[in-house]
Design a protein around this motif. Structure first.
Motif, PDB file in Angstrom:
ATOM      1  N   VAL A  27      -7.209   4.600  10.020  1.00  0.00           N
ATOM      2  CA  VAL A  27      -8.345   5.502   9.909  1.00  0.00           C
ATOM      3  C   VAL A  27      -9.614   4.663   9.944  1.00  0.00           C
ATOM      4  CG1 VAL A  27      -9.529   7.169   8.436  1.00  0.00           C
ATOM      5  CG2 VAL A  27      -7.034   7.187   8.580  1.00  0.00           C
ATOM      6  N   ASP A  31     -14.040   7.911  11.275  1.00  0.00           N
ATOM      7  CA  ASP A  31     -13.128   9.009  10.963  1.00  0.00           C
ATOM      8  C   ASP A  31     -13.366   9.524   9.552  1.00  0.00           C
ATOM      9  OD1 ASP A  31     -11.780   8.968  13.396  1.00  0.00           O
ATOM     10  OD2 ASP A  31     -10.319   7.498  12.707  1.00  0.00           O
ATOM     11  N   LEU A  32     -13.594   8.594   8.623  1.00  0.00           N
ATOM     12  CA  LEU A  32     -13.652   8.930   7.207  1.00  0.00           C
ATOM     13  C   LEU A  32     -15.017   9.395   6.748  1.00  0.00           C
ATOM     14  CD1 LEU A  32     -12.047   8.908   4.513  1.00  0.00           C
ATOM     15  CD2 LEU A  32     -12.824   6.539   4.206  1.00  0.00           C
ATOM     16  N   ASN A  82      -6.651   1.752   6.116  1.00  0.00           N
ATOM     17  CA  ASN A  82      -6.200   2.933   5.375  1.00  0.00           C
ATOM     18  C   ASN A  82      -6.177   2.730   3.863  1.00  0.00           C
ATOM     19  OD1 ASN A  82      -5.860   3.863   7.924  1.00  0.00           O
ATOM     20  ND2 ASN A  82      -3.752   4.523   7.666  1.00  0.00           N
ATOM     21  N   VAL A 117      -5.845  10.857   9.074  1.00  0.00           N
ATOM     22  CA  VAL A 117      -6.664  11.870   9.723  1.00  0.00           C
ATOM     23  C   VAL A 117      -5.812  12.556  10.776  1.00  0.00           C
ATOM     24  CG1 VAL A 117      -8.646  12.306  11.227  1.00  0.00           C
ATOM     25  CG2 VAL A 117      -8.869  10.743   9.300  1.00  0.00           C
ATOM     26  N   LEU A 122      -8.438  15.685   6.982  1.00  0.00           N
ATOM     27  CA  LEU A 122      -8.139  14.445   6.276  1.00  0.00           C
ATOM     28  C   LEU A 122      -7.080  14.775   5.233  1.00  0.00           C
ATOM     29  CD1 LEU A 122      -8.783  11.463   5.594  1.00  0.00           C
ATOM     30  CD2 LEU A 122     -10.512  12.309   4.004  1.00  0.00           C
TER      31      LEU A 122
END
Length: 258
Positions: A27, A31-32, A82, A117, A122
């Motif tokens: 991730v 993405d986060l 991650n 994700v 999420l």
């Protein structure tokens, strides 16, 4: 987003989200980062009067959120793929009629060990195959120019507006940086401001209005008060524009005028 709020420290905790996928599937920060609505906890859909959410800001190294009652904030450290460490968690101390969603959310967060994700979701895991929390993007950050045009107010401070003859509506001109429209009774006009250092910042200054007296001024007063609090924006999944105050509280929800 860079917003300053006062939080009361109530605990210090470190949660580890261990990586369970290869670095190829890791991730990313992109993405986060951002704000995510908590839509499911322990397999059960979240049904709360006020939508809980979690926000991740990797650049500033912080995590923040809202449990449906209280605000949360803590330190965020990204290291291995991650893997996330959350520390020095803090919270406001409000008591609400229904604290069950908050209890479930905090318990689930304390058990989280890994994440992934999946599309626009999420997923947070505690070690099993089923996620303990399912999150969905709260809003999309769009170019400021996308806000140009006419909008009608559909909700103030999370409450939908009742049917009314003169619906509050704004006209946003992003070329001249001006706002016009009406607040339910009176006409208004003012400046639109944007902090270039904060991607989705927006605020309204020197807002002036006519001084007509109407039978019901409550809606107008709420709209004007909310407008003065706005410091950020985002596009919701339903296509509506969210105008937010500090702490990511949605104070005005707007819909494109047809």
């Amino acid at each position: 987003m860079k917003m300053k709020c006062l939080y009361v420290a109530v605990a210090a905790a470190v949660l580890s989200l261990a990586a369970c996928r290869s670095s190829k599937d890791a991730v990313s920060v992109n993405d986060l980062d951002g704000e995510w609505n908590v839509v499911e906890i322990q397999g059960q859909a979240v049904q709360a009067e006020s939508q809980p959410f979690i926000g991740f800001d990797a650049q500033d190294g912080r995590v923040y959120g809202y449990t449906g009652c209280n605000r949360l904030m803590g330190a965020l450290t990204l290291s291995k793929p991650n893997k996330i460490e959350l520390g020095q968690m803090a919270s406001t101390l409000m008591a609400c009629p229904d604290m069950e969603t908050e209890r479930l959310m905090l318990n689930a967060l304390a058990s989280v060990r890994s994440l992934e994700v999946s599309g626009k979701e999420l997923l947070l895991y505690s070690g099993g195959k089923k996620p303990v929390m399912r999150l969905q993007k709260r809003f999309e950050v769009v170019p400021l120019s996308s806000l140009n045009g006419d909008w009608k107010v559909v909700a103030v401070n999370g409450t939908a507006l009742p049917a009314m003859e003169n619906v509050p509506a704004f006209s946003l001109d992003m070329t001249t940086h001006r706002i016009g429209g009406n607040s339910g009774c009176n006409r208004l006009s003012g400046e639109i401001r944007h902090d270039a250092a904060v991607e989705n910042s927006i605020s309204f200054a020197n807002v002036a209005s006519t001084r007509m007296a109407c039978p019901d001024m409550d809606t107008e007063n709420q709209v004007l008060s909310a407008l003065n609090q706005v410091c950020a924006y985002g596009m919701l999944a339903n296509g509506h524009l969210a105008l937010m105050a500090e702490g990511s509280t949605v104070v005005l929800e707007l819909e494109r005028s047809k």
